[in-house]
Design an enzyme around this catalytic site. Structure first.
Site, PDB file in Angstrom:
ATOM      1  N   ASP A  37      53.924-104.423 -30.064  1.00 29.21           N
ATOM      2  CA  ASP A  37      52.961-103.605 -30.583  1.00 29.21           C
ATOM      3  C   ASP A  37      51.881-103.348 -29.481  1.00 29.21           C
ATOM      4  OD1 ASP A  37      50.486-102.959 -31.830  1.00 29.21           O
ATOM      5  OD2 ASP A  37      51.558-104.411 -34.181  1.00 29.21           O
ATOM      6  N   GLN A 101      48.760-101.533 -44.648  1.00 25.65           N
ATOM      7  CA  GLN A 101      49.900-100.921 -43.272  1.00 25.65           C
ATOM      8  C   GLN A 101      49.781 -99.686 -43.171  1.00 25.65           C
ATOM      9  OE1 GLN A 101      53.340 -99.785 -46.058  1.00 25.65           O
ATOM     10  NE2 GLN A 101      54.638 -99.026 -44.157  1.00 25.65           N
ATOM     11  N   HIS A 107      58.490-102.527 -41.030  1.00 28.61           N
ATOM     12  CA  HIS A 107      58.300-102.582 -39.958  1.00 28.61           C
ATOM     13  C   HIS A 107      57.749-104.816 -40.229  1.00 28.61           C
ATOM     14  CE1 HIS A 107      54.562-100.562 -40.198  1.00 28.61           C
ATOM     15  NE2 HIS A 107      54.191-101.933 -40.092  1.00 28.61           N
ATOM     16  N   PHE A 108      58.030-105.409 -40.226  1.00 31.98           N
ATOM     17  CA  PHE A 108      57.567-106.649 -40.027  1.00 31.98           C
ATOM     18  C   PHE A 108      57.158-107.372 -38.447  1.00 31.98           C
ATOM     19  CE2 PHE A 108      60.983-106.710 -43.049  1.00 31.98           C
ATOM     20  CZ  PHE A 108      60.234-107.678 -43.656  1.00 31.98           C
ATOM     21  N   HIS A 109      56.137-107.635 -38.413  1.00 30.33           N
ATOM     22  CA  HIS A 109      55.179-108.266 -37.109  1.00 30.33           C
ATOM     23  C   HIS A 109      55.649-109.605 -37.141  1.00 30.33           C
ATOM     24  CE1 HIS A 109      52.229-105.509 -37.473  1.00 30.33           C
ATOM     25  NE2 HIS A 109      52.130-105.222 -39.122  1.00 30.33           N
TER      26      HIS A 109
HETATM   27  P1  AMP Z   1      50.858-101.510 -39.818  1.00 27.44           P
HETATM   28  O1  AMP Z   1      49.532-101.338 -39.810  1.00 27.44           O
HETATM   29  O2  AMP Z   1      51.484-103.045 -41.101  1.00 27.44           O
HETATM   30  O3  AMP Z   1      51.384-100.509 -40.420  1.00 27.44           O
HETATM   31  O4  AMP Z   1      51.701-102.246 -38.655  1.00 27.44           O
HETATM   32  C1  AMP Z   1      51.605-100.861 -37.740  1.00 27.44           C
HETATM   33  C2  AMP Z   1      51.610-101.248 -36.217  1.00 27.44           C
HETATM   34  O5  AMP Z   1      52.018-100.684 -35.672  1.00 27.44           O
HETATM   35  C3  AMP Z   1      49.869-102.180 -35.673  1.00 27.44           C
HETATM   36  O6  AMP Z   1      50.067-103.109 -35.447  1.00 27.44           O
HETATM   37  C4  AMP Z   1      49.944-101.035 -34.725  1.00 27.44           C
HETATM   38  O7  AMP Z   1      49.415-101.342 -33.476  1.00 27.44           O
HETATM   39  C5  AMP Z   1      50.948-100.617 -34.427  1.00 27.44           C
HETATM   40  N1  AMP Z   1      51.503 -99.081 -33.598  1.00 27.44           N
HETATM   41  C6  AMP Z   1      50.782 -98.211 -33.754  1.00 27.44           C
HETATM   42  N2  AMP Z   1      51.450 -96.850 -33.183  1.00 27.44           N
HETATM   43  C7  AMP Z   1      52.227 -97.348 -32.182  1.00 27.44           C
HETATM   44  C8  AMP Z   1      53.106 -97.354 -31.217  1.00 27.44           C
HETATM   45  N3  AMP Z   1      52.795 -95.974 -30.946  1.00 27.44           N
HETATM   46  N4  AMP Z   1      53.741 -98.558 -30.198  1.00 27.44           N
HETATM   47  C9  AMP Z   1      53.785 -99.102 -30.838  1.00 27.44           C
HETATM   48  N5  AMP Z   1      53.178 -99.911 -31.994  1.00 27.44           N
HETATM   49  C10 AMP Z   1      52.098 -98.871 -32.510  1.00 27.44           C
END
Ligand code: AMP
Length: 145
Positions: A37, A101, A107-109
Site C-alpha cells: 500500500d 472504500q 481488494h483485501f488489506h
Molecule cells: P480502500 O480505501 O479500502 O479502497 O483501499 C485503497 C487502498 O489503496 C488505500 O489503503 C490506499 O492507501 C491504497 N492506494 C491508493 N493508491 C495506491 C497506489 N497507487 N498504490 C498502492 N496503494 C494505493
C-alpha cells in the site's frame, strides 16, 4: 449487485495490473497480485487484488475469484507475520464509499499491528516512495518462497 460504483477499467488497480502505474509487488500469479500500500498505515501494509475479476467490492465477487483472493490473502498474511513479526494482523475489506472504500476494484488489506505503534489514518498523508517500501517487500517475498 453493487453499492453504487460500477467497475471502471481505468481505476488505479486496473492500471497497476496492466503495468501502466508502478507498484512494489510482493506476490504475482496468473490470477493474483499483492503489492505494498503506497499510503501504509503500518510497516508491511499490503493489498491483495484479483487480476481478472471485475468485482468492485465483496458483494459482487465471483466465488472462485473470492476463494483465490482469500487463499492469497492468507499466504501474504502468513509471510508478513513470519518476516515482520507484528503483534497482530488486521484483514480488512471496505465495500462502498460510505464504508471507506476509495479504490473500486475489490481488494483485501493485510495490515500488521505493532504493540505501542499507532496505526496511521486510512489512505491519507504523504505517499511512501518505492525505495522505502522495497526492502519491506523483499522481506515479505523471502518469507513467501
Ligand atoms: P480502500 O480505501 O479500502 O479502497 O483501499 C485503497 C487502498 O489503496 C488505500 O489503503 C490506499 O492507501 C491504497 N492506494 C491508493 N493508491 C495506491 C497506489 N497507487 N498504490 C498502492 N496503494 C494505493
Amino acid at each position: 449487485m453493487s453499492l453504487e460504483n460500477q467497475y471502471d477499467s481505468d481505476n488505479i488497480f486496473a492500471k497497476i495490473i496492466r503495468g501502466e502505474l508502478p507498484s512494489v509487488k510482493v506476490l504475482e500469479t496468473e490470477k493474483i497480485l499483492a503489492f505494498m500500500d503506497v499510503f501504509p498505515q503500518s510497516k508491511g501494509h499490503c493489498l491483495i487484488i484479483h487480476k481478472t475479476s471485475e468485482a468492485v467490492n465483496f458483494l459482487d465477487v465471483e466465488p472462485q475469484a473470492l476463494s483465490e483472493l482469500m487463499e492469497a490473502t492468507q499466504k501474504v498474511a502468513r509471510a508478513v507475520n513470519d518476516s515482520l513479526k507484528p503483534d497482530g494482523i488486521r484483514i480488512l475489506q471496505f465495500s462502498g464509499a460510505r464504508a471507506g472504500q476509495t479504490v473500486f476494484h475489490l481488494h483485501f488489506h493485510v495490515l500488521p499491528v505493532y504493540e505501542g505503534v499507532v496505526v496511521a489514518a486510512h489512505a491519507s498523508g504523504k505517499p511512501a516512495d518505492a525505495e522505502s517500501l522495497e526492502p519491506i517487500a523483499a522481506d515479505i517475498r523471502a518469507a513467501l518462497s
